[in-house]
Enzyme design. Structure first.
Site, PDB file in Angstrom:
ATOM      1  N   LYS A 258       3.651   3.596   8.919  1.00 26.77           N
ATOM      2  CA  LYS A 258       3.382   4.464   7.991  1.00 26.77           C
ATOM      3  C   LYS A 258       4.492   4.704   6.881  1.00 26.77           C
ATOM      4  CE  LYS A 258       0.858   8.389   7.679  1.00 26.77           C
ATOM      5  NZ  LYS A 258      -0.158   7.957   6.788  1.00 26.77           N
TER       6      LYS A 258
ATOM      7  N   HIS B 265     -15.106 -10.447 -17.435  1.00 22.46           N
ATOM      8  CA  HIS B 265     -14.161 -11.009 -17.910  1.00 22.46           C
ATOM      9  C   HIS B 265     -13.684 -12.140 -16.784  1.00 22.46           C
ATOM     10  CE1 HIS B 265     -14.264  -8.965 -21.805  1.00 22.46           C
ATOM     11  NE2 HIS B 265     -14.323  -7.856 -21.113  1.00 22.46           N
TER      12      HIS B 265
ATOM     13  N   GLU C 191      -8.663   2.976  -4.245  1.00 20.36           N
ATOM     14  CA  GLU C 191      -8.081   3.834  -3.057  1.00 20.36           C
ATOM     15  C   GLU C 191      -9.309   3.281  -1.861  1.00 20.36           C
ATOM     16  OE1 GLU C 191      -5.853   4.808  -1.781  1.00 20.36           O
ATOM     17  OE2 GLU C 191      -6.260   6.256  -0.049  1.00 20.36           O
TER      18      GLU C 191
ATOM     19  N   ASN D  93      17.180   2.460  11.751  1.00 21.67           N
ATOM     20  CA  ASN D  93      15.841   2.415  10.995  1.00 21.67           C
ATOM     21  C   ASN D  93      16.475   2.039   9.629  1.00 21.67           C
ATOM     22  OD1 ASN D  93      13.805   2.777   9.430  1.00 21.67           O
ATOM     23  ND2 ASN D  93      13.771   5.010   9.578  1.00 21.67           N
ATOM     24  N   GLY D  94      16.221   0.811   9.053  1.00 22.91           N
ATOM     25  CA  GLY D  94      16.860   0.626   7.787  1.00 22.91           C
ATOM     26  C   GLY D  94      17.107  -0.886   7.732  1.00 22.91           C
TER      27      GLY D  94
ATOM     28  N   GLU E 125      -7.045  -2.647   4.601  1.00 24.65           N
ATOM     29  CA  GLU E 125      -5.924  -2.455   5.390  1.00 24.65           C
ATOM     30  C   GLU E 125      -6.309  -2.196   6.775  1.00 24.65           C
ATOM     31  OE1 GLU E 125      -3.320   1.026   4.643  1.00 24.65           O
ATOM     32  OE2 GLU E 125      -4.851   1.971   3.861  1.00 24.65           O
TER      33      GLU E 125
ATOM     34  N   ARG F  35       5.319   4.388  13.072  1.00 20.47           N
ATOM     35  CA  ARG F  35       6.321   3.796  12.048  1.00 20.47           C
ATOM     36  C   ARG F  35       6.873   2.431  12.393  1.00 20.47           C
ATOM     37  NH1 ARG F  35       9.282   8.251   9.913  1.00 20.47           N
ATOM     38  NH2 ARG F  35      11.055   6.792   9.152  1.00 20.47           N
TER      39      ARG F  35
ATOM     40  N   CYS G  18      10.399   1.756  11.658  1.00 17.27           N
ATOM     41  CA  CYS G  18      11.049   2.145  12.672  1.00 17.27           C
ATOM     42  C   CYS G  18      11.109   3.546  13.244  1.00 17.27           C
ATOM     43  CB  CYS G  18      12.571   1.401  12.599  1.00 17.27           C
ATOM     44  SG  CYS G  18      12.525  -0.477  12.551  1.00 17.27           S
TER      45      CYS G  18
ATOM     46  N   LYS H 146      -8.245   1.174   1.564  1.00 18.62           N
ATOM     47  CA  LYS H 146      -8.699   1.672   2.803  1.00 18.62           C
ATOM     48  C   LYS H 146      -9.363   0.468   3.526  1.00 18.62           C
ATOM     49  CE  LYS H 146      -6.792   4.519   3.503  1.00 18.62           C
ATOM     50  NZ  LYS H 146      -5.935   4.992   2.485  1.00 18.62           N
TER      51      LYS H 146
ATOM     52  N   TRP I  54       9.963  -1.982  13.504  1.00 19.74           N
ATOM     53  CA  TRP I  54       8.806  -2.806  12.604  1.00 19.74           C
ATOM     54  C   TRP I  54       9.911  -3.715  11.905  1.00 19.74           C
ATOM     55  CZ3 TRP I  54       9.088  -4.035   7.252  1.00 19.74           C
ATOM     56  CH2 TRP I  54       7.788  -4.462   6.685  1.00 19.74           C
TER      57      TRP I  54
HETATM   58  C1  F6R Z   1      -2.495   3.366   2.595  1.00 18.25           C
HETATM   59  C2  F6R Z   1      -1.131   4.128   2.629  1.00 18.25           C
HETATM   60  C3  F6R Z   1      -0.048   3.397   1.979  1.00 18.25           C
HETATM   61  C4  F6R Z   1       0.865   4.725   1.581  1.00 18.25           C
HETATM   62  C5  F6R Z   1       2.273   4.102   0.959  1.00 18.25           C
HETATM   63  C6  F6R Z   1       3.103   5.379   0.182  1.00 18.25           C
HETATM   64  O1  F6R Z   1      -3.377   4.172   3.375  1.00 18.25           O
HETATM   65  O2  F6R Z   1      -1.041   5.044   3.449  1.00 18.25           O
HETATM   66  O3  F6R Z   1      -0.472   2.816   1.001  1.00 18.25           O
HETATM   67  O4  F6R Z   1       0.081   5.282   0.399  1.00 18.25           O
HETATM   68  O5  F6R Z   1       2.969   3.595   1.776  1.00 18.25           O
HETATM   69  O6  F6R Z   1       3.486   5.965   1.032  1.00 18.25           O
HETATM   70  P1  F6R Z   1       3.932   7.734   0.859  1.00 18.25           P
HETATM   71  O7  F6R Z   1       2.826   8.295   0.249  1.00 18.25           O
HETATM   72  O8  F6R Z   1       4.455   8.172   2.188  1.00 18.25           O
HETATM   73  O9  F6R Z   1       5.109   7.345  -0.087  1.00 18.25           O
END
Ligand code: F6R
Length: 613
Positions: A608, A508, A485, A102-103, A492, A27, A2, A489, A76
């Site tokens: 994000k 395994h 990672e 937000n929260g 997602e 957000r 949010c 990527k 969100w």
């Molecule tokens: C994936 C991604 C998320 C963040 C995670 C932690 O591309 O961006 O997995 O890495 O939400 O976020 P931060 O680093 O802001 O604590």
């Protein structure tokens, strides 16, 4: 999770609110709304399910809504499905109080019962509506003004919240409240702003104040007055934001993610350059003394998502150079697993946003147990940065795409720098070796540029595999950590099912999933284990799998003998391999998602900054 904005001043508020929200859409983006006050129309609330564009069109870019004060929100969903009625702002029964939030208000059900018992009707399923109704209840029942009513409300609500409150009875002001969710005040000329993130303010003012937990602020066009949790006036320190405005714009690129991938060499230069002096690591004003570092018996790295993957690389790198045990924990698990942490444990918290709620909670738990906290954070002034004993900023600049790229790669190098610094303090690495690694680190941006120039080859491979439904990433050691990672990527942003395995684990269980045409991305950059990587590729091929391999230039030809396709990266020090190797993986995910027509910068269901548990 949010985004909140607020404006009070001499300009029309709605266009400014919508512009601010467009910077915060990362957000949350399932619905959006604004509340604006104008003497002729009173308090009007406009909201719509869907992307901000829906609201923007509905309000003709804000031009159809008069008023010089207002609050806005991009959502969100937590409580209540995305819908017009559950969108924010939420309003009180009389329609005179509008709240953006937000929260999560954890005790909303109990408060709702109380208010309903007093005859207050509710219209939404949100926890936020409770705030609007409760503030109005105190105004009416206790006969107090809006500020006092907000103060009384804060004593009743529990949870995490950043709030923006607009009241038709005090229409020259916005009240802002912060607890465990970010909120930033913007000081303009003849106007004041409120936002979840500086990117929403920076076009209008660079003078900002970071609200502290428990603080309340009253914004008017003439200035901002802050109060502590006891409602005593406090003086707010004003910081200057020196980001380039362009840094938060797409600058001609189709997607923020691609722009941010391309920005990585520059980001690494910024993160590393000033921190190397005369062949040694140099951290300005570093609060963790050498004596303290010498008594550290264990390191815990705590983070979520991609930041956690940085920790996984860090475990291999740090243990190798420090000979100190390093544990990596998911922040969401940490505080529930009774972690073995004490004064001899250094906890390294990694977070791009500096606001991830689980990471913040883990930080607080580690502090409570007596550990010191070193944080690696990108967003200056964020909550995690402010609660740490020492922060090392990653200086990646604003990262807007939901999928992190430059955030991740700058975290990697800053963690490496810290590892080298500590290794020199402990004497586990000699000056010569340290100098050589640092020199190689300074060459990383140039080598990364070479990887980026090879993007057409990666685009070609993406075109070969974009319609697969399932992908596996395999590797050993730092290649395994990097695979985690690469896999995240891909899944997602492209919605392809993808998993990362330590190659040795294949036999395994997982290898039973390999059949004719299954795509396996085999990572084999770590020279020491190259032969093992080759053997695993052969095993996959023998079961009909298609192998796209990643290795260093030295090994490219050799790997091409067994893999269906090979991408190479320049040779570098083993510690730094993930910094180069992750770039083709990011590009691969990007191109695959592009070819599948996905919404790359705003993948479904994600946001994000994850400020709920
Ligand atoms: C994936 C991604 C998320 C963040 C995670 C932690 O591309 O961006 O997995 O890495 O939400 O976020 P931060 O680093 O802001 O604590």
């Amino acid at each position: 999770m949010c985004g909140i904005v607020g404006y009070v001043g001499n300009e029309q508020a709605a266009p400014l609110l919508l512009e601010g929200l467009s910077k915060l859409e990362y957000r949350g983006y399932d619905s959006a709304g604004v509340a604006v006050y104008d003497p002729s129309t009173g308090l009007s609330v406009h909201k719509a399910k869907g992307r901000l564009a829906v609201l923007d069109k509905m309000l003709d870019g804000g031009r159809s809504v008069p008023g010089r004060v207002g609050v806005g929100h991009t959502r969100w969903a937590t409580h209540g499905a995305p819908s017009d009625v559950n969108s924010h702002p939420q309003i009180s029964r009389s329609g005179r109080i509008a709240v953006v939030h937000n929260g999560i208000i954890e005790n909303y059900a109990e408060l709702k019962d109380f208010l309903q018992g007093q005859g207050v009707p509710f219209t939404s399923e949100t926890d936020t509506e409770v705030v609007a109704q409760l503030v109005e209840y105190f105004c009416e029942h206790d006969g107090v003004d809006i500020l006092e009513a907000v103060g009384r409300c804060l004593r009743r609500i529990e949870g995490a919240y950043a709030l923006g409150i607009l009241c038709a009875d005090a229409p020259d002001q916005i009240i802002a409240v912060r607890k465990d969710s970010p909120l930033i005040l913007g000081y303009g000329d003849g106007c004041s702003f409120l936002a979840s993130d500086v990117t929403a303010l920076i076009r209008h003012t660079r003078r900002v104040g970071y609200m502290d937990d428990g603080e309340v602020a009253v914004l008017t066009k003439d200035g901002i007055q802050c109060y502590n949790h006891l409602m005593q006036p406090v003086e707010k320190e004003i910081s200057y934001v020196d980001w380039e405005i362009d840094a938060a714009e797409k600058g001609g690129y189709e997607h923020f993610m691609f722009k941010e991938i391309m920005e990585q060499p520059q980001a690494i230069r910024r993160a590393v350059g000033p921190r190397i002096r005369d062949g040694e690591v140099f951290f300005e004003d570093f609060a963790l003394s050498d004596d303290y570092l010498r008594q550290v018996k264990k390191i815990y790295i705590v983070a979520c998502g991609s930041s956690y993957h940085v920790g996984m690389v860090g475990k291999y790198n740090l243990e190798r150079i420090l000979r100190v045990p390093v544990e990596v924990a998911l922040a969401s698990e940490f505080r529930y697993m009774d972690p073995i942490v004490d004064g001899a444990t250094l906890v390294i918290v990694i977070s791009q946003s500096g606001e991830t709620l689980d990471t913040m909670a883990a930080l607080r738990e580690a502090k409570r147990l007596g550990a010191k906290i070193l944080s690696l954070v990108n967003v200056v002034g964020s909550s995690i940065a402010r609660e740490s004993d020492q922060v090392l900023y990653t200086w990646a600049g604003p990262e807007i795409a939901v999928a992190t790229t430059k955030g991740y790669s700058t975290q990697l190098v800053v963690l490496d720098l810290f590892g080298l610094h500590m290794a020199r303090v402990l004497g586990t690495i000699d000056a010569e070796t340290c100098r050589a690694i640092l020199e190689e680190m300074l060459r990383l941006p140039e080598k990364m540029e070479a990887v980026l120039e090879n993007k057409d080859a990666i685009q070609y491979y993406a075109s070969q595999y974009f319609n697969h439904n399932s992908v596996f990433f395999i590797g050993r050691n730092v290649d395994y950590a990097m695979g985690l990672e690469g896999s995240l990527k891909l899944k997602e942003i492209s919605y392809i099912h993808s998993e990362a395995y330590a190659s040795g684990e294949l036999k395994h269980g997982t290898i039973s999933l390999i059949e004719e045409g299954t795509l396996v991305v085999a990572l084999g950059t770590y020279a020491r284990l190259f032969d093992k990587a080759m053997s695993n590729i052969v095993e996959v091929k023998a079961r009909g799998g298609d192998v796209l391999a990643l290795t260093t230039e030295d090994h490219g030809q050799e790997m091409a003998k067994v893999a269906n396709g090979v991408v190479t990266i320049p040779n570098t020090h083993p510690m730094l391999l993930p910094s180069l190797g992750v770039v083709p993986l990011q590009l691969f995910a990007y191109y695959v998602a592009l070819m599948r027509g996905c919404d790359i910068d705003k993948p479904r269901n994600l946001a994000k900054s994850v400020t709920v548990e």
